[in-house]
Design an enzyme around this catalytic site. Sequence first.
Site, PDB file in Angstrom:
ATOM      1  N   HIS A   1       0.621  -1.263  -0.081  1.00 40.42           N
ATOM      2  CA  HIS A   1      -0.210  -0.416   0.100  1.00 40.42           C
ATOM      3  C   HIS A   1       1.446   0.948   0.193  1.00 40.42           C
ATOM      4  O   HIS A   1       0.304   2.154  -0.773  1.00 40.42           O
ATOM      5  CB  HIS A   1      -1.454  -0.251   0.873  1.00 40.42           C
ATOM      6  CG  HIS A   1      -1.814  -1.347   1.386  1.00 40.42           C
ATOM      7  ND1 HIS A   1      -2.532  -1.769   2.661  1.00 40.42           N
ATOM      8  CD2 HIS A   1      -2.732  -1.388   0.430  1.00 40.42           C
ATOM      9  CE1 HIS A   1      -3.011  -2.797   2.532  1.00 40.42           C
ATOM     10  NE2 HIS A   1      -3.410  -2.329   0.957  1.00 40.42           N
TER      11      HIS A   1
ATOM     12  N   LYS B   1     -16.466  -7.467   5.566  1.00 33.66           N
ATOM     13  CA  LYS B   1     -15.569  -8.253   5.129  1.00 33.66           C
ATOM     14  C   LYS B   1     -14.896  -8.686   6.365  1.00 33.66           C
ATOM     15  O   LYS B   1     -13.932  -9.805   6.938  1.00 33.66           O
ATOM     16  CB  LYS B   1     -13.909  -7.145   4.530  1.00 33.66           C
ATOM     17  CG  LYS B   1     -14.071  -7.271   2.796  1.00 33.66           C
ATOM     18  CD  LYS B   1     -12.761  -7.681   2.975  1.00 33.66           C
ATOM     19  CE  LYS B   1     -12.625  -7.064   1.147  1.00 33.66           C
ATOM     20  NZ  LYS B   1     -11.248  -7.248   0.512  1.00 33.66           N
TER      21      LYS B   1
ATOM     22  N   ARG C   1      -1.590  -6.108  -8.434  1.00 33.84           N
ATOM     23  CA  ARG C   1      -0.825  -7.382  -8.796  1.00 33.84           C
ATOM     24  C   ARG C   1       0.055  -8.051  -9.328  1.00 33.84           C
ATOM     25  O   ARG C   1       1.046  -8.295  -9.786  1.00 33.84           O
ATOM     26  CB  ARG C   1      -0.368  -7.764  -7.029  1.00 33.84           C
ATOM     27  CG  ARG C   1      -0.596  -6.575  -5.509  1.00 33.84           C
ATOM     28  CD  ARG C   1      -1.324  -6.817  -4.426  1.00 33.84           C
ATOM     29  NE  ARG C   1      -2.473  -7.111  -4.413  1.00 33.84           N
ATOM     30  CZ  ARG C   1      -3.381  -8.123  -3.923  1.00 33.84           C
ATOM     31  NH1 ARG C   1      -2.738  -7.916  -2.196  1.00 33.84           N
ATOM     32  NH2 ARG C   1      -3.966  -8.781  -3.611  1.00 33.84           N
TER      33      ARG C   1
ATOM     34  N   SER D   1      -2.510  -7.558   3.008  1.00 35.59           N
ATOM     35  CA  SER D   1      -3.231  -8.455   4.477  1.00 35.59           C
ATOM     36  C   SER D   1      -3.194  -9.048   4.810  1.00 35.59           C
ATOM     37  O   SER D   1      -3.320  -9.439   6.058  1.00 35.59           O
ATOM     38  CB  SER D   1      -4.527  -7.142   4.489  1.00 35.59           C
ATOM     39  OG  SER D   1      -3.583  -5.567   3.895  1.00 35.59           O
TER      40      SER D   1
HETATM   41  O1  PNS Z   1      -9.121  -3.464  -0.344  1.00 38.43           O
HETATM   42  P1  PNS Z   1      -9.955  -3.550  -0.239  1.00 38.43           P
HETATM   43  O2  PNS Z   1     -10.991  -4.340   0.845  1.00 38.43           O
HETATM   44  O3  PNS Z   1      -9.473  -5.089  -1.500  1.00 38.43           O
HETATM   45  O4  PNS Z   1     -10.965  -2.141  -1.151  1.00 38.43           O
HETATM   46  C1  PNS Z   1     -11.888  -2.632  -1.451  1.00 38.43           C
HETATM   47  C2  PNS Z   1     -12.944  -1.141  -1.502  1.00 38.43           C
HETATM   48  C3  PNS Z   1     -12.985  -0.428  -0.464  1.00 38.43           C
HETATM   49  C4  PNS Z   1     -12.252  -0.042  -2.537  1.00 38.43           C
HETATM   50  C5  PNS Z   1     -14.592  -1.486  -2.260  1.00 38.43           C
HETATM   51  O5  PNS Z   1     -14.883  -2.414  -1.786  1.00 38.43           O
HETATM   52  C6  PNS Z   1     -15.494  -0.307  -2.228  1.00 38.43           C
HETATM   53  O6  PNS Z   1     -15.516   0.377  -3.263  1.00 38.43           O
HETATM   54  N1  PNS Z   1     -16.266  -0.188  -1.423  1.00 38.43           N
HETATM   55  C7  PNS Z   1     -16.801   0.967  -1.270  1.00 38.43           C
HETATM   56  C8  PNS Z   1     -18.405   0.570  -2.088  1.00 38.43           C
HETATM   57  C9  PNS Z   1     -19.019   0.326  -2.986  1.00 38.43           C
HETATM   58  O7  PNS Z   1     -18.499   1.619  -3.599  1.00 38.43           O
HETATM   59  N2  PNS Z   1     -19.219  -0.584  -3.495  1.00 38.43           N
HETATM   60  C10 PNS Z   1     -19.313  -0.581  -4.984  1.00 38.43           C
HETATM   61  C11 PNS Z   1     -17.800  -0.938  -5.571  1.00 38.43           C
HETATM   62  S1  PNS Z   1     -18.599  -1.192  -7.806  1.00 38.43           S
END
Ligand code: PNS
Length: 185
Positions: free
Chosen positions: A43, A67, A116, A154
């Site tokens: 990150h 999550k 990645r 993570s």
């Molecule tokens: O680190 P992560 O868990 O891969 O992050 C995922 C994250 C938080 C970026 C994604 O789940 C997100 O954008 N969540 C917010 C809700 C949202 O907008 N959902 C629609 C996505 S298309």
Amino acid sequence: MNIGCLPRRRLAEGGLSVERWTFSNFMRRAIYPGSFDPVTNGHLDVIERARKLFDEVIVAVAHNVEKQPLFTLEERLELLRATVGEQDHVRIGQFDGLLVEFAGLQKANAVIRGLRAVSDFEFEFQMALMNRSLNANVETIFLMPKEEYTYLSSRLVKEIARLGGDVSSFVPPCAAKALAEKFRR
Ligand code: PNS
């Protein structure tokens, strides 16, 4: 007010109130969203790359209750503040709800995601296109971390820490300490 940032055309329009055009309107601002449960060196590498491309990067921690994170929202924010909080042009934030709505509120026109490996691609591609269909003004930009971080996540770091392994080369020292405390037996 920073008149140096005003486009010439706008200045020539004369009637435009200069006061309305602050630097903030012209900033290239990106959101780097994630769970950050916890922040890893991967990150940090992506943040560093994004910082070179944008005037401001908002590292945005998702509440993400689905999550079931190991660290609370406040702990995840604190670990980020302790590692990147002092850097110029980087802000730490949090959001609940839709990412594109948060991006709109923050006047950000880009979302940064780290890519990645090919295995990341399908989900990331789906999310980027879905976000674009929700708000076409927000562009998703993928950044590749250093090769040595391509296998880092993570999730794996938490598993290693839970099983008593050494995670000091994968996460910043404060995160390694926090993980050790979480899994202290
Ligand atoms: O680190 P992560 O868990 O891969 O992050 C995922 C994250 C938080 C970026 C994604 O789940 C997100 O954008 N969540 C917010 C809700 C949202 O907008 N959902 C629609 C996505 S298309």
